[in-house]
Write an enzyme that holds these catalytic residues in place. Structure first.
Site, PDB file in Angstrom:
ATOM      1  N   GLU A 268     -13.142  33.937 -46.614  1.00  0.00           N
ATOM      2  CA  GLU A 268     -13.728  33.101 -48.002  1.00  0.00           C
ATOM      3  C   GLU A 268     -13.090  31.876 -48.029  1.00  0.00           C
ATOM      4  O   GLU A 268     -11.781  31.635 -47.866  1.00  0.00           O
ATOM      5  CB  GLU A 268     -13.319  34.019 -49.314  1.00  0.00           C
ATOM      6  CG  GLU A 268     -13.849  35.228 -49.545  1.00  0.00           C
ATOM      7  CD  GLU A 268     -13.483  35.822 -50.772  1.00  0.00           C
ATOM      8  OE1 GLU A 268     -12.742  35.079 -51.742  1.00  0.00           O
ATOM      9  OE2 GLU A 268     -13.349  37.048 -50.925  1.00  0.00           O
ATOM     10  N   LYS A 325     -18.272  37.743 -63.500  1.00  0.00           N
ATOM     11  CA  LYS A 325     -16.948  38.360 -62.958  1.00  0.00           C
ATOM     12  C   LYS A 325     -16.026  37.915 -63.757  1.00  0.00           C
ATOM     13  O   LYS A 325     -16.136  36.786 -64.960  1.00  0.00           O
ATOM     14  CB  LYS A 325     -16.891  37.086 -61.770  1.00  0.00           C
ATOM     15  CG  LYS A 325     -17.507  37.629 -60.777  1.00  0.00           C
ATOM     16  CD  LYS A 325     -17.002  36.406 -59.302  1.00  0.00           C
ATOM     17  CE  LYS A 325     -15.987  37.083 -58.964  1.00  0.00           C
ATOM     18  NZ  LYS A 325     -15.586  36.426 -57.712  1.00  0.00           N
ATOM     19  N   GLU A 331     -14.127  31.450 -61.935  1.00  0.00           N
ATOM     20  CA  GLU A 331     -14.580  32.453 -61.317  1.00  0.00           C
ATOM     21  C   GLU A 331     -15.991  32.564 -61.123  1.00  0.00           C
ATOM     22  O   GLU A 331     -16.750  33.557 -60.355  1.00  0.00           O
ATOM     23  CB  GLU A 331     -13.857  33.841 -61.648  1.00  0.00           C
ATOM     24  CG  GLU A 331     -12.246  33.773 -61.502  1.00  0.00           C
ATOM     25  CD  GLU A 331     -12.128  34.015 -60.016  1.00  0.00           C
ATOM     26  OE1 GLU A 331     -12.879  34.898 -59.050  1.00  0.00           O
ATOM     27  OE2 GLU A 331     -11.143  33.398 -58.980  1.00  0.00           O
TER      28      GLU A 331
END
Length: 392
Positions: A268, A325, A331
């Site tokens: 990520e 999220k 986020e």
């Protein structure tokens, strides 16, 4: 004079181009994308499959083993990393339960959908659950042995994804080391990685370093923009961006534990396009710079200074903004796309997929474009016949 079919085709094609907007294209770069689904407004997996095909993205990382996604990508060239959530780790230490999971979520689909890796847990070692940490390696081993019993270890590898927070020291990169309190977990885990030849995955976000100390961390350095960079005093290697330095710091930490044969990959990385007032740097401009510059470097097949023969291997986070999220605003704003499949920002790489393919509902505009596409496809056959008559 052009035939009626050709004239009509040109007219409808013109309308199609006017009605279709440009979409970001990652054209043959070999980059992967994280496809999260913590949202209530995302397009269907079948529409996502068409979107990714238009972008020529052939590597996707999931956080689960969603059967709808795996079915939607059947008979495609897309390679999948499946996620096995932290809540399943204890069960995976049981050989029978691990075998059942693999049969259900991997063996059932692998003949048609390319499944190449399973990440067992996510950022477990930087959490507070000591019991969960103790389950991690046995769970990885349970999944691997289950794959082996079905003859799938040559097709599917096993790993886990760590936060960059497992590092106790990252500067300079040649002095990178893991946190001492994690050594008891990491040493046997690295031995296992080496044994089965699987990659070591890191979730790395230079955004957090900049957000935490914007007065000391150069924005140009974290965004891959021209800057003086830094030179490692131990190796004299020069770094012009933080991500490469973080990767080499992980390599150094692994080497300190006796291994030089394990590849580090970025599972990520990304940059939010929006954040709360105290989330310094979370802007559209910075997100476009980070992801755009990163993708251009991947296109050049760049490697880190410490591993010049190993091109960086990255999964960008994330495909969509995910509105459900939890946590700060950032986020919910890491996506390259809004849920309607329009790009959040332009990073200079355009695609050619009509946006209606991934709209969650049909509007008059999308219905019109759909009919135009159908007309174009069917009219090409009449066009061929018209041209044949002209030649005769």
């Amino acid at each position: 004079m052009a035939s009626p079919s050709l004239s009509s085709l040109v007219l409808f094609l013109s309308l199609f181009l006017l009605l279709s907007g440009p979409i970001l294209q990652i054209d043959g770069l070999g980059v992967g994308i994280n496809y999260g689904q913590i949202a209530n407004n995302l397009p269907s997996p079948s529409r996502v499959a068409i979107l990714l095909q238009s972008l020529q993205i052939n590597r996707v990382k999931l956080y689960d083993a969603d059967p709808n996604v795996l079915q939607a990508f059947a008979n495609s060239d897309v390679e999948f990393v499946l996620g096995l959530g932290n809540e399943y780790l204890y069960n995976m230490t049981d050989p029978n339960k691990a075998l059942t999971w693999i049969r259900t979520h991997v063996q059932s689909y692998i003949s048609q959908t390319k499944i190449t890796c399973i990440t067992v847990g996510n950022e477990v070692l930087t959490g507070d659950d000591l019991q969960l940490k103790s389950y991690l390696l046995p769970a990885m081993q349970g999944v691997y042995y289950a794959l082996g019993s079905l003859g799938l270890t040559t097709q599917v590898t096993v790993t886990t994804a760590h936060s960059i927070g497992i590092l106790g020291n990252s500067y300079p990169p040649s002095s990178g080391s893991f946190r001492p309190d994690l050594a008891e977990y990491l040493q046997p885990m690295l031995n296992f990685h080496s044994q089965i030849n699987s990659p070591f995955l890191i979730n790395a976000y230079p955004f957090f370093a900049y957000k935490g100390n914007p007065d000391q961390v150069s924005l140009d350095y974290v965004l891959f923009r021209p800057n003086p960079g830094m030179t490692d005093p131990n190796t004299n290697l020069h770094y012009d961006n933080m991500l490469y330095a973080q990767i080499d710091a992980v390599y150094s930490a692994i080497k300190q534990m006796g291994h030089a044969d394990i590849e580090v990959r970025i599972s990520e990385t990304g940059w939010p396009s929006k954040g709360d007032p105290d989330e310094v740097g979370a802007t559209l401009e910075n997100a476009a710079a980070y992801n755009g510059n990163l993708l251009r470097r991947i296109q050049r097949k760049e490697a880190t200074p410490g591993r010049p023969s190993v091109p960086i291997n990255v999964y960008v986070f994330a495909l969509f903004n995910e509105d459900m999220k939890p946590g700060p605003t950032s986020e919910r704003n890491y996506g390259l796309y809004y849920p309607d499949a329009t790009p959040v920002y332009n990073i200079g790489l355009q695609g050619n997929l009509p946006q209606f393919y991934t709209h969650s509902s049909d509007t008059p505009r999308t219905q019109l474009v759909s009919w135009i596409i159908l007309y174009i496809y069917f009219s090409r056959f009449f066009l061929i016949k018209d041209e044949s008559r002209c030649k005769n």
